[in-house]
Design a protein around this motif. Structure first.
Motif, PDB file in Angstrom:
ATOM      1  N   ALA A  36      89.308 167.291  44.597  1.00 19.87           N
ATOM      2  CA  ALA A  36      89.411 167.289  46.057  1.00 19.87           C
ATOM      3  C   ALA A  36      90.780 166.823  46.537  1.00 19.87           C
ATOM      4  CB  ALA A  36      88.330 166.388  46.646  1.00 19.87           C
ATOM      5  N   ARG A  37      91.523 166.166  45.675  1.00 18.28           N
ATOM      6  CA  ARG A  37      92.837 165.629  46.035  1.00 18.28           C
ATOM      7  C   ARG A  37      93.969 166.357  45.313  1.00 18.28           C
ATOM      8  NH1 ARG A  37      88.985 161.772  45.868  1.00 18.28           N
ATOM      9  NH2 ARG A  37      88.961 160.147  47.487  1.00 18.28           N
ATOM     10  N   ALA A  38      93.635 167.424  44.603  1.00 17.28           N
ATOM     11  CA  ALA A  38      94.633 168.103  43.765  1.00 17.28           C
ATOM     12  C   ALA A  38      95.814 168.603  44.579  1.00 17.28           C
ATOM     13  CB  ALA A  38      93.977 169.264  43.016  1.00 17.28           C
ATOM     14  N   GLY A  39      95.550 169.165  45.745  1.00 13.01           N
ATOM     15  CA  GLY A  39      96.645 169.657  46.575  1.00 13.01           C
ATOM     16  C   GLY A  39      97.570 168.550  47.020  1.00 13.01           C
ATOM     17  N   THR A  40      96.996 167.432  47.416  1.00 14.78           N
ATOM     18  CA  THR A  40      97.801 166.285  47.849  1.00 14.78           C
ATOM     19  C   THR A  40      98.616 165.731  46.691  1.00 14.78           C
ATOM     20  OG1 THR A  40      96.173 165.705  49.540  1.00 14.78           O
ATOM     21  CG2 THR A  40      97.699 163.972  48.844  1.00 14.78           C
ATOM     22  N   ILE A  41      97.986 165.624  45.512  1.00 19.11           N
ATOM     23  CA  ILE A  41      98.697 165.118  44.336  1.00 19.11           C
ATOM     24  C   ILE A  41      99.873 166.022  43.991  1.00 19.11           C
ATOM     25  CG2 ILE A  41      98.482 164.791  41.837  1.00 19.11           C
ATOM     26  CD1 ILE A  41      95.635 163.733  42.375  1.00 19.11           C
ATOM     27  N   ALA A  42      99.653 167.327  44.028  1.00 15.92           N
ATOM     28  CA  ALA A  42     100.732 168.268  43.729  1.00 15.92           C
ATOM     29  C   ALA A  42     101.883 168.115  44.715  1.00 15.92           C
ATOM     30  CB  ALA A  42     100.196 169.701  43.756  1.00 15.92           C
TER      31      ALA A  42
ATOM     32  N   GLN B 193     107.358 159.137  47.967  1.00 13.86           N
ATOM     33  CA  GLN B 193     106.251 159.935  48.501  1.00 13.86           C
ATOM     34  C   GLN B 193     104.896 159.319  48.173  1.00 13.86           C
ATOM     35  OE1 GLN B 193     108.707 164.183  48.238  1.00 13.86           O
ATOM     36  NE2 GLN B 193     107.048 163.794  46.795  1.00 13.86           N
ATOM     37  N   ILE B 194     104.733 158.842  46.944  1.00 12.92           N
ATOM     38  CA  ILE B 194     103.443 158.262  46.561  1.00 12.92           C
ATOM     39  C   ILE B 194     103.227 156.910  47.225  1.00 12.92           C
ATOM     40  CG2 ILE B 194     102.069 157.367  44.646  1.00 12.92           C
ATOM     41  CD1 ILE B 194     103.330 159.495  42.867  1.00 12.92           C
ATOM     42  N   THR B 195     104.230 156.035  47.151  1.00 13.11           N
ATOM     43  CA  THR B 195     104.064 154.687  47.717  1.00 13.11           C
ATOM     44  C   THR B 195     104.052 154.712  49.240  1.00 13.11           C
ATOM     45  OG1 THR B 195     106.453 154.278  47.597  1.00 13.11           O
ATOM     46  CG2 THR B 195     105.112 153.575  45.717  1.00 13.11           C
ATOM     47  N   GLY B 196     104.497 155.801  49.822  1.00 12.74           N
ATOM     48  CA  GLY B 196     104.476 155.916  51.285  1.00 12.74           C
ATOM     49  C   GLY B 196     103.137 156.338  51.845  1.00 12.74           C
ATOM     50  N   TYR B 197     102.139 156.511  50.988  1.00  9.16           N
ATOM     51  CA  TYR B 197     100.829 156.925  51.477  1.00  9.16           C
ATOM     52  C   TYR B 197     100.269 155.883  52.451  1.00  9.16           C
ATOM     53  CZ  TYR B 197      95.889 158.084  51.631  1.00  9.16           C
ATOM     54  OH  TYR B 197      94.621 158.392  52.059  1.00  9.16           O
ATOM     55  N   SER B 198      99.793 156.341  53.590  1.00 12.20           N
ATOM     56  CA  SER B 198      99.287 155.417  54.622  1.00 12.20           C
ATOM     57  C   SER B 198      97.933 155.849  55.154  1.00 12.20           C
ATOM     58  CB  SER B 198     100.292 155.330  55.778  1.00 12.20           C
ATOM     59  OG  SER B 198     100.512 156.622  56.345  1.00 12.20           O
ATOM     60  N   GLY B 199      97.230 156.692  54.388  1.00 21.13           N
ATOM     61  CA  GLY B 199      95.926 157.163  54.832  1.00 21.13           C
ATOM     62  C   GLY B 199      94.821 156.161  54.561  1.00 21.13           C
ATOM     63  N   SER B 200      93.600 156.592  54.786  1.00 23.85           N
ATOM     64  CA  SER B 200      92.442 155.703  54.684  1.00 23.85           C
ATOM     65  C   SER B 200      91.678 155.861  53.369  1.00 23.85           C
ATOM     66  CB  SER B 200      91.476 155.977  55.839  1.00 23.85           C
ATOM     67  OG  SER B 200      91.056 157.333  55.833  1.00 23.85           O
TER      68      SER B 200
ATOM     69  N   GLU C  13      90.689 155.102  49.883  1.00 27.02           N
ATOM     70  CA  GLU C  13      90.859 153.900  49.062  1.00 27.02           C
ATOM     71  C   GLU C  13      91.435 154.226  47.690  1.00 27.02           C
ATOM     72  OE1 GLU C  13      88.178 150.159  47.327  1.00 27.02           O
ATOM     73  OE2 GLU C  13      87.279 151.678  48.623  1.00 27.02           O
ATOM     74  N   TRP C  14      90.985 155.310  47.083  1.00 30.21           N
ATOM     75  CA  TRP C  14      91.471 155.698  45.753  1.00 30.21           C
ATOM     76  C   TRP C  14      92.968 155.969  45.801  1.00 30.21           C
ATOM     77  CZ3 TRP C  14      93.762 159.935  43.433  1.00 30.21           C
ATOM     78  CH2 TRP C  14      93.642 160.042  42.044  1.00 30.21           C
ATOM     79  N   SER C  15      93.413 156.696  46.798  1.00 26.07           N
ATOM     80  CA  SER C  15      94.833 157.021  46.926  1.00 26.07           C
ATOM     81  C   SER C  15      95.663 155.785  47.261  1.00 26.07           C
ATOM     82  CB  SER C  15      95.034 158.092  48.004  1.00 26.07           C
ATOM     83  OG  SER C  15      94.345 159.280  47.662  1.00 26.07           O
ATOM     84  N   SER C  16      95.115 154.909  48.096  1.00 25.25           N
ATOM     85  CA  SER C  16      95.818 153.682  48.460  1.00 25.25           C
ATOM     86  C   SER C  16      96.028 152.782  47.245  1.00 25.25           C
ATOM     87  CB  SER C  16      95.044 152.911  49.536  1.00 25.25           C
ATOM     88  OG  SER C  16      94.990 153.644  50.741  1.00 25.25           O
ATOM     89  N   LYS C  17      95.003 152.696  46.404  1.00 22.19           N
ATOM     90  CA  LYS C  17      95.121 151.870  45.206  1.00 22.19           C
ATOM     91  C   LYS C  17      96.157 152.454  44.254  1.00 22.19           C
ATOM     92  CE  LYS C  17      92.452 149.580  41.594  1.00 22.19           C
ATOM     93  NZ  LYS C  17      91.095 149.337  41.029  1.00 22.19           N
ATOM     94  N   ALA C  18      96.170 153.779  44.130  1.00 29.20           N
ATOM     95  CA  ALA C  18      97.161 154.426  43.274  1.00 29.20           C
ATOM     96  C   ALA C  18      98.567 154.132  43.762  1.00 29.20           C
ATOM     97  CB  ALA C  18      96.907 155.938  43.229  1.00 29.20           C
ATOM     98  N   ALA C  19      98.775 154.213  45.075  1.00 33.75           N
ATOM     99  CA  ALA C  19     100.092 153.931  45.649  1.00 33.75           C
ATOM    100  C   ALA C  19     100.505 152.487  45.401  1.00 33.75           C
ATOM    101  CB  ALA C  19     100.071 154.231  47.149  1.00 33.75           C
ATOM    102  N   ALA C  20      99.561 151.557  45.570  1.00 35.94           N
ATOM    103  CA  ALA C  20      99.866 150.138  45.375  1.00 35.94           C
ATOM    104  C   ALA C  20     100.192 149.841  43.912  1.00 35.94           C
ATOM    105  CB  ALA C  20      98.685 149.284  45.836  1.00 35.94           C
ATOM    106  N   THR C  21      99.497 150.493  42.989  1.00 37.99           N
ATOM    107  CA  THR C  21      99.764 150.279  41.569  1.00 37.99           C
ATOM    108  C   THR C  21     101.179 150.703  41.208  1.00 37.99           C
ATOM    109  OG1 THR C  21      97.438 150.563  40.983  1.00 37.99           O
ATOM    110  CG2 THR C  21      99.052 150.875  39.227  1.00 37.99           C
ATOM    111  N   LEU C  22     101.602 151.855  41.699  1.00 32.53           N
ATOM    112  CA  LEU C  22     102.970 152.299  41.439  1.00 32.53           C
ATOM    113  C   LEU C  22     103.977 151.336  42.060  1.00 32.53           C
ATOM    114  CD1 LEU C  22     105.138 154.229  40.461  1.00 32.53           C
ATOM    115  CD2 LEU C  22     104.667 155.683  42.451  1.00 32.53           C
ATOM    116  N   ALA C  23     103.715 150.908  43.288  1.00 30.63           N
ATOM    117  CA  ALA C  23     104.644 150.011  43.982  1.00 30.63           C
ATOM    118  C   ALA C  23     104.838 148.701  43.225  1.00 30.63           C
ATOM    119  CB  ALA C  23     104.152 149.736  45.396  1.00 30.63           C
ATOM    120  N   HIS C  24     103.802 148.219  42.548  1.00 32.50           N
ATOM    121  CA  HIS C  24     103.874 146.940  41.848  1.00 32.50           C
ATOM    122  C   HIS C  24     104.095 147.106  40.337  1.00 32.50           C
ATOM    123  CE1 HIS C  24     101.777 145.760  45.612  1.00 32.50           C
ATOM    124  NE2 HIS C  24     102.487 144.656  45.454  1.00 32.50           N
ATOM    125  N   GLY C  25     104.171 148.337  39.876  1.00 33.00           N
ATOM    126  CA  GLY C  25     104.326 148.581  38.455  1.00 33.00           C
ATOM    127  C   GLY C  25     105.762 148.461  37.991  1.00 33.00           C
ATOM    128  N   SER C  26     105.947 148.627  36.700  1.00 32.01           N
ATOM    129  CA  SER C  26     107.270 148.504  36.096  1.00 32.01           C
ATOM    130  C   SER C  26     108.157 149.688  36.464  1.00 32.01           C
ATOM    131  CB  SER C  26     107.129 148.436  34.572  1.00 32.01           C
ATOM    132  OG  SER C  26     108.360 148.700  33.939  1.00 32.01           O
TER     133      SER C  26
END
Length: 381
Positions: free
Chosen positions: A251-257, A271-278, A280-293
């Motif tokens: 369901a998110r394949a288009g957005t991921i691409a 683009q990924i860390t700038g996600y500001s939608g509602s 939760e799965w996408s928000s967590k993914a963005a936060a993980t990248l932002a805080h990752g190595s």
């Protein structure tokens, strides 16, 4: 049934006799307290037994699973790797334990990819990192309602190895790149969608599946036995079809691409860390990248570039260089400290931000760290 390992062994092996004189080899990762995290001892035991079963005409099929219900395998034993890194200190050359661990792990993964007999992996529960490496090369990859796949290496300063630079690029819609950068978890339906799994069964079906395998008509023809396993799994999959979980990824394949389409890592990160939608799965993914190595992200990007047109063996050889170099750079021991040892989840990355990430720093991770041939030079495409 025969058992050839003591109950306390880190891998248990069984040979279940079938009605027609053949046998099913069953290997059980037996480190339940650590979610069946792979140690070098476990890798060696598995490699040795798989080689024996490959040559044994009685063995028609191999089943690989994890002990308990929580995990198939949560990855490699990174605590042990960190201990070896710290003991090695500033001594020159590769960390010997790391070179042995990663080299033999990748050789085992390669052997599974090239195994002539059917290997059925029971991917119940957590399947992460090195666990994915064991599953992805098997001929019959089973998932259940409890399966949870992820490549979470960006949290500890490593990167998705075990052939990840090869198989992640073969996923649709650049899901593999997104998964690598964000440690995004996939459920069973997602794993089938992106090509990490083949069959969805109920977790409670495992005993009945083993009984069914013992009743089947086997032969000495490996290709025919592959079809026999597929036929058996097909019936169990039909019974489980109504309980299959709704997919997250498709369901998110288009957005991921869209988020992963860019000419530079910095743009993809923005683009990924700038996600500001509602979501939760996408928000967590963005936060993980932002805080990752940041180094991990750089290695992922560069590995995808360098291995794009390589086969599996060449990709594994490239990964071995990078993994051994990660053990000579600061982020891996620091990430393991923060996430797995002291568990403060406050790693101090080097460099600290994506803005400070330079190409020379990334290139240093691709310098051959040993004298002579690559330890995996004998692997063939």
């Amino acid at each position: 049934m025969s058992e050839s390992a003591p109950a306390g062994a880190s891998v248990l092996f069984e040979e279940m006799s079938t009605g027609d004189g053949h046998a099913i080899g069953v290997a059980i990762l037996n480190a339940e307290k650590s979610l069946n995290a792979l140690s070098l001892t476990m890798i060696r035991l598995l490699a040795q037994r798989l080689a024996q079963w490959r040559a044994d005409e009685r063995i028609a099929c191999v089943v690989l699973r994890g002990a308990g219900e929580k995990a198939f395998c949560a990855g490699g034993d990174m605590r042990a790797i960190r201990t070896a890194i710290l003991a090695h200190g500033r001594n020159p050359g590769p960390v010997p334990e790391a070179l042995a661990f990663f080299g033999e792990e990748y050789r085992l993964d390669y052997a599974i990819h090239r195994y002539p007999k059917p290997i059925l992996t029971w991917g119940n529960g957590i399947v992460m990192g090195g666990g994915v490496g064991l599953v992805v090369g098997a001929s019959h990859r089973v998932v259940t309602e409890s399966s949870r796949f992820a490549m979470p290496e960006i949290n500890i300063g490593l990167y998705p190895d075990v052939g990840g630079s090869w198989f992640l690029q073969r996923m649709p819609h650049r899901v593999g790149l997104f998964m690598a950068l964000t440690a995004a978890p996939l459920n069973a339906s997602d794993a089938c969608y992106v090509g990490l799994a083949d069959w969805f069964l109920r977790s409670a079906a495992y005993p009945a599946l083993l009984d069914r395998l013992k009743q089947l008509a086997w032969s000495n023809d490996a290709l025919q036995n592959h079809a026999v396993v597929s036929s058996a799994l097909r019936g169990f999959a039909r019974d489980a079809a109504g309980t299959r979980l709704a997919p997250v990824i498709s369901a998110r394949a288009g957005t991921i691409a869209e988020l992963t389409q860019a000419d530079s890592l910095q743009q993809v990160v923005r683009q990924i860390t700038g996600y500001s939608g509602s979501d939760e799965w996408s928000s967590k993914a963005a936060a993980t990248l932002a805080h990752g190595s940041p180094t991990t992200a750089g290695l992922i990007w560069e590995l995808f570039r360098r291995t794009r047109h390589l086969g599996l063996a060449d990709a594994l050889r490239q990964e071995l260089i990078v993994s051994v170099q990660c053990c000579r750079h600061p982020d891996l021991p620091e990430g393991v400290r923060a996430v797995l040892v002291e568990k403060d989840h406050k790693p101090h990355w080097t460099p600290p931000t994506f803005e400070h990430l330079g190409q020379a720093w990334i290139n240093a991770h691709f310098e051959v760290p040993w004298q002579g041939d690559n330890p995996l030079s004998d692997l063939r495409e």
